[in-house]
Design an enzyme around this catalytic site. Structure first.
Site, PDB file in Angstrom:
ATOM      1  N   HIS A  36     -37.816 -68.829 -40.310  1.00  0.00           N
ATOM      2  CA  HIS A  36     -37.292 -69.564 -41.459  1.00  0.00           C
ATOM      3  C   HIS A  36     -36.228 -70.566 -41.045  1.00  0.00           C
ATOM      4  O   HIS A  36     -35.688 -70.512 -39.935  1.00  0.00           O
ATOM      5  CB  HIS A  36     -36.721 -68.599 -42.510  1.00  0.00           C
ATOM      6  CG  HIS A  36     -35.591 -67.751 -41.987  1.00  0.00           C
ATOM      7  ND1 HIS A  36     -35.796 -66.597 -41.270  1.00  0.00           N
ATOM      8  CD2 HIS A  36     -34.244 -67.892 -42.082  1.00  0.00           C
ATOM      9  CE1 HIS A  36     -34.638 -66.057 -40.952  1.00  0.00           C
ATOM     10  NE2 HIS A  36     -33.667 -66.830 -41.420  1.00  0.00           N
ATOM     11  N   HIS A  56     -35.457 -62.765 -37.246  1.00  0.00           N
ATOM     12  CA  HIS A  56     -34.627 -61.605 -36.955  1.00  0.00           C
ATOM     13  C   HIS A  56     -35.509 -60.414 -36.595  1.00  0.00           C
ATOM     14  O   HIS A  56     -36.605 -60.249 -37.153  1.00  0.00           O
ATOM     15  CB  HIS A  56     -33.744 -61.262 -38.154  1.00  0.00           C
ATOM     16  CG  HIS A  56     -32.915 -62.413 -38.625  1.00  0.00           C
ATOM     17  ND1 HIS A  56     -32.004 -63.044 -37.816  1.00  0.00           N
ATOM     18  CD2 HIS A  56     -32.870 -63.072 -39.810  1.00  0.00           C
ATOM     19  CE1 HIS A  56     -31.423 -64.030 -38.493  1.00  0.00           C
ATOM     20  NE2 HIS A  56     -31.946 -64.072 -39.704  1.00  0.00           N
ATOM     21  N   GLN A 110     -35.157 -69.826 -37.037  1.00  0.00           N
ATOM     22  CA  GLN A 110     -34.861 -68.520 -36.450  1.00  0.00           C
ATOM     23  C   GLN A 110     -35.657 -67.411 -37.112  1.00  0.00           C
ATOM     24  O   GLN A 110     -36.239 -67.580 -38.186  1.00  0.00           O
ATOM     25  CB  GLN A 110     -33.372 -68.222 -36.572  1.00  0.00           C
ATOM     26  CG  GLN A 110     -32.844 -68.241 -37.993  1.00  0.00           C
ATOM     27  CD  GLN A 110     -31.330 -68.189 -38.069  1.00  0.00           C
ATOM     28  OE1 GLN A 110     -30.750 -67.192 -38.476  1.00  0.00           O
ATOM     29  NE2 GLN A 110     -30.690 -69.299 -37.668  1.00  0.00           N
ATOM     30  N   ARG A 153     -33.700 -67.535 -31.914  1.00  0.00           N
ATOM     31  CA  ARG A 153     -33.837 -68.921 -32.357  1.00  0.00           C
ATOM     32  C   ARG A 153     -35.095 -69.552 -31.779  1.00  0.00           C
ATOM     33  O   ARG A 153     -35.481 -69.274 -30.647  1.00  0.00           O
ATOM     34  CB  ARG A 153     -32.599 -69.732 -31.957  1.00  0.00           C
ATOM     35  CG  ARG A 153     -31.346 -69.279 -32.714  1.00  0.00           C
ATOM     36  CD  ARG A 153     -30.119 -70.086 -32.313  1.00  0.00           C
ATOM     37  NE  ARG A 153     -28.980 -69.725 -33.140  1.00  0.00           N
ATOM     38  CZ  ARG A 153     -28.170 -68.697 -32.892  1.00  0.00           C
ATOM     39  NH1 ARG A 153     -28.389 -67.928 -31.841  1.00  0.00           N
ATOM     40  NH2 ARG A 153     -27.160 -68.427 -33.693  1.00  0.00           N
ATOM     41  N   GLU A 181     -32.699 -60.266 -44.686  1.00  0.00           N
ATOM     42  CA  GLU A 181     -31.792 -60.999 -45.568  1.00  0.00           C
ATOM     43  C   GLU A 181     -32.522 -61.494 -46.806  1.00  0.00           C
ATOM     44  O   GLU A 181     -33.746 -61.634 -46.829  1.00  0.00           O
ATOM     45  CB  GLU A 181     -31.128 -62.168 -44.829  1.00  0.00           C
ATOM     46  CG  GLU A 181     -32.073 -63.189 -44.249  1.00  0.00           C
ATOM     47  CD  GLU A 181     -31.358 -64.163 -43.310  1.00  0.00           C
ATOM     48  OE1 GLU A 181     -30.614 -63.711 -42.415  1.00  0.00           O
ATOM     49  OE2 GLU A 181     -31.564 -65.374 -43.472  1.00  0.00           O
TER      50      GLU A 181
END
EC number: 5.3.1.8
Length: 407
Positions: free
Chosen positions: A264, A100, A98, A283, A135
């Site tokens: 990642h 982001h 996935q 995804r 993240e």
């Protein structure tokens, strides 16, 4: 300063032992337990535990008193929302591949899907909220991941090491243009292959990986990873895409930062993760969930390089993992066996303190004191006075501090 009771998320890829053992519960758990959430995420907010045992949602507390809980700067910038979510990850099996979106992509995508009338909980919804989702993951045990695109020249070496008749033309496609554009072209080609073509190519690639492992080839670890993914997802184009990513092994205390667009996949291990309080995920594969290829290609960053490993930089709160994310900051403090020094944690920002080894005593200037055992965490609102943290045991002790980042 209040003790938290946190939600456990039972995803299928989780471990039946890691989180129960961390929380002092019976091991093994009846079902896999993948994540422990600490924060004010609307889907599963932490609960504040009062001195008499009564509980209240942290989300409700923040909504009722955003200035006191978050501080004026954080509340005004993030619309009275706690901008980060802290987690324990217990990865027993690989997650989906996935990426982001950025803040701009999230805002645009959210507005577009709202205008189209797609329900926010619809399986084909890409943007359930208008915010970015960077993240950072910090290893507690040896932690394995795929993250970011490997340098194309090195990927060409890998593809040639496992080359088959069916793979050769794709290898030469990248060899002819070993840069970000070449990676984009190869990645796009692979994830849009017709299923019959994929069904012929994947077994060839997997067989070649088996031979490479048997021969103790240079790319042994990469090939073993492809075989693991291929066994779990035998007809998935994400297995091919995994050939393009950096294969990483983090030691305890090492971290990686995943900004917008970084493709990642977490493979195995236990880690502390801090991320923006968002659910926006695009995804790529290795999942039965919705894959929107055109939107994924809009979001993925094809910059190619070695993935930086963060080891923490000295700061007043232990070692801080420096990123450009305005939503969060993570730091780690450790005491070796026999150490007795204290850590002062100044305030003015919302904070969560999490003990991952040993136990600590947290004492506020007001006189309030809490002992935090392994697996426990506390919420420290912005309006609270500074606190001092002391190791409460003679053995090794570890504490993580999560707070909002620099705006």
């Amino acid at each position: 300063m209040e003790l938290l009771r946190n939600a456990v998320r039972p995803y299928a890829w989780g471990s039946r032992t890691t989180i129960p053992e961390l929380l002092g519960r019976e091991v093994p758990a009846p079902h896999p337990e993948a994540e422990l959430w600490m924060g004010a995420h609307p889907g599963d907010p932490s609960r504040i535990v009062g001195p008499d045992g009564d509980e209240r949602s942290l989300l409700e507390l923040v909504e009722a008193d955003p200035l006191g809980q978050l501080g004026r700067e954080c509340a005004e910038h993030w619309g009275n929302r706690l901008p980060f979510l802290l987690k324990i990850l217990a990865v027993e099996e690989p997650l989906s591949m996935q990426a982001h979106p950025s803040a701009e992509q999230s805002a645009e995508g959210y507005a577009r899907e709202e205008a189209a009338g797609i329900p926010r909980d619809a399986p084909n919804r890409n943007y359930p909220d208008p915010t970015a989702k960077p993240e950072l993951v910090c290893a507690l045990t040896e932690f394995h991941a795929l993250a970011g695109f490997r340098k194309p020249e090195r990927t060409v070496e890998l593809l040639r090491a496992i080359e088959t008749p069916g793979l050769a033309k794709y290898t030469e496609l990248l060899a002819a243009q070993p840069d970000s554009d070449g990676l984009r072209a190869l990645f796009t080609t692979w994830i849009t292959l017709p299923q019959p073509v994929l069904d012929e190519l994947l077994p060839e690639v997997l067989d070649a990986c088996v031979l490479h492992v048997k021969d103790h080839g240079e790319f042994d670890v990469e090939c073993r990873t492809i075989l693991e993914l291929g066994e779990a997802h035998p007809r998935d184009a994400g297995v091919l895409a995994a050939l393009l990513l950096n294969r990483l092994t983090l030691s305890a205390g090492e971290a990686i930062y995943l900004p917008a667009g970084n493709l990642h996949l977490y493979l195995h291990g236990t880690a502390v993760e801090i991320l923006a309080n968002s659910d926006n995920i695009l995804r790529c594969g290795l999942t039965p969930k919705h894959v929107d290829v055109p939107e994924l290609l809009r979001v993925v960053d094809f910059t190619c390089a070695d993935m930086p490993i963060l080891r923490g930089e000295p700061s007043a709160c232990g070692e801080v993992y420096t990123t450009d994310a305005p939503e969060f900051e993570l730091s780690r403090c450790e005491w070796d066996a026999g150490e007795t020094g204290s850590l002062r944690v100044d305030n003015g920002k919302p904070q969560i303190l999490l003990c991952t080894q040993g136990s600590v005593r947290i004492k506020a200037e007001s006189g309030q004191e809490i002992e935090l055992r392994r697996g426990q965490s506390v919420w420290v609102p912005a309006s609270d006075p500074a606190v001092a943290v002391h190791p409460a045991e003679s053995g090794r002790t570890q504490l993580f501090r999560a707070t909002s980042g620099c705006l």
